[in-house]
Design an enzyme around this catalytic site. Structure first.
Site, PDB file in Angstrom:
ATOM      1  N   ASN A  97       0.855  -1.185   0.000  1.00 57.43           N
ATOM      2  CA  ASN A  97       0.000   0.000   0.000  1.00 57.43           C
ATOM      3  C   ASN A  97       0.889   1.232   0.000  1.00 57.43           C
ATOM      4  OD1 ASN A  97      -2.341  -1.608   0.298  1.00 57.43           O
ATOM      5  ND2 ASN A  97      -1.988  -1.750   2.493  1.00 57.43           N
ATOM      6  N   GLN A 104      -1.947   3.555   2.584  1.00 59.34           N
ATOM      7  CA  GLN A 104      -0.785   3.254   3.438  1.00 59.34           C
ATOM      8  C   GLN A 104      -0.961   3.966   4.769  1.00 59.34           C
ATOM      9  OE1 GLN A 104       2.916   4.628   1.764  1.00 59.34           O
ATOM     10  NE2 GLN A 104       4.165   3.819   3.430  1.00 59.34           N
ATOM     11  N   HIS A 110       6.757  -1.022   3.283  1.00 62.11           N
ATOM     12  CA  HIS A 110       6.553  -2.420   3.698  1.00 62.11           C
ATOM     13  C   HIS A 110       5.752  -3.168   2.649  1.00 62.11           C
ATOM     14  CE1 HIS A 110       3.290   0.047   5.391  1.00 62.11           C
ATOM     15  NE2 HIS A 110       2.493  -0.985   5.207  1.00 62.11           N
ATOM     16  N   HIS A 112       3.144  -6.506   2.459  1.00 66.56           N
ATOM     17  CA  HIS A 112       2.346  -7.509   3.163  1.00 66.56           C
ATOM     18  C   HIS A 112       2.491  -8.829   2.422  1.00 66.56           C
ATOM     19  CE1 HIS A 112      -0.241  -4.593   5.500  1.00 66.56           C
ATOM     20  NE2 HIS A 112       0.191  -3.795   4.540  1.00 66.56           N
TER      21      HIS A 112
HETATM   22  P1  DGP Z   1      -0.610  -0.333   5.674  1.00 68.54           P
HETATM   23  O1  DGP Z   1       0.289   0.829   6.092  1.00 68.54           O
HETATM   24  O2  DGP Z   1      -2.022   0.122   5.446  1.00 68.54           O
HETATM   25  O3  DGP Z   1      -0.090  -1.092   4.493  1.00 68.54           O
HETATM   26  O4  DGP Z   1      -0.677  -1.372   6.880  1.00 68.54           O
HETATM   27  C1  DGP Z   1       0.078  -1.286   8.045  1.00 68.54           C
HETATM   28  C2  DGP Z   1      -0.034  -2.610   8.764  1.00 68.54           C
HETATM   29  O5  DGP Z   1       0.790  -2.531   9.896  1.00 68.54           O
HETATM   30  C3  DGP Z   1      -1.429  -2.985   9.262  1.00 68.54           C
HETATM   31  O6  DGP Z   1      -1.817  -4.217   8.624  1.00 68.54           O
HETATM   32  C4  DGP Z   1      -1.266  -3.187  10.753  1.00 68.54           C
HETATM   33  C5  DGP Z   1       0.219  -3.284  10.939  1.00 68.54           C
HETATM   34  N1  DGP Z   1       0.688  -2.714  12.189  1.00 68.54           N
HETATM   35  C6  DGP Z   1       0.449  -1.462  12.647  1.00 68.54           C
HETATM   36  N2  DGP Z   1       1.048  -1.280  13.830  1.00 68.54           N
HETATM   37  C7  DGP Z   1       1.706  -2.440  14.108  1.00 68.54           C
HETATM   38  C8  DGP Z   1       2.523  -2.852  15.194  1.00 68.54           C
HETATM   39  O7  DGP Z   1       2.787  -2.133  16.154  1.00 68.54           O
HETATM   40  N3  DGP Z   1       3.018  -4.120  15.132  1.00 68.54           N
HETATM   41  C9  DGP Z   1       2.763  -4.959  14.081  1.00 68.54           C
HETATM   42  N4  DGP Z   1       3.282  -6.182  14.129  1.00 68.54           N
HETATM   43  N5  DGP Z   1       1.995  -4.599  13.045  1.00 68.54           N
HETATM   44  C10 DGP Z   1       1.474  -3.354  13.062  1.00 68.54           C
END
Ligand code: DGP
Length: 125
Positions: A97, A104, A110, A112
């Protein structure tokens, strides 16, 4: 809230804090270039995040300024993690994203990695 992926890197973002060891994560892989850990809010039986260790917000940022070794290392880490998790034969999905339209939320680049079930067609219409 989706972020503006053109903003400068913010060292207080959650993945920066995980990289510095200030916050815990369920690590699945780490080397010089990348860290992979389970997503805190899994959306599939396997939901792992793979991040480069460098300070990059977006793919534009990463591809314009990262070294060849960093780019190779990050891409290689994604393939290694998928293989280590036994996902090559059944298959899996990668998703990145980026910015507002990509929704994002964390301003550190990152990917997924989803696995463990059938994901069907690529995007909802
Ligand atoms: P995105 O930026 O929308 O692609 O997704 C961010 C992802 O990060 C979301 O699926 C949740 C994950 N996430 C957010 N905070 C944390 C965290 O503190 N620890 C972990 N393991 N994952 C996290």
């Amino acid at each position: 809230m989706p972020i503006d992926a053109t903003l400068p890197y913010d060292d207080s973002n959650i993945f920066a804090r995980i990289l510095r060891g200030e916050l815990p994560c369920r690590k699945v892989f780490e080397d010089e270039f990348a860290l992979a850990f389970h997503d805190i809010n899994p959306q599939a039986p396997v939901h792992v995040l793979v991040i480069p260790k460098g300070r990059y917000v977006s793919w534009a940022d990463f591809t314009a300024t990262a070294s060849d070794a960093e780019i190779a290392g990050f891409v290689r880490a994604i393939g290694t993690v998928a293989a280590d998790l036994g996902l090559v034969a059944p298959g899996y999905r990668l998703l990145a994203n980026v910015g507002q339209h990509g929704h994002q939320e964390v301003p550190h680049l990152h990917v997924h990695l989803f696995g463990g079930r059938q994901f069907g067609a690529m995007l909802p219409r």
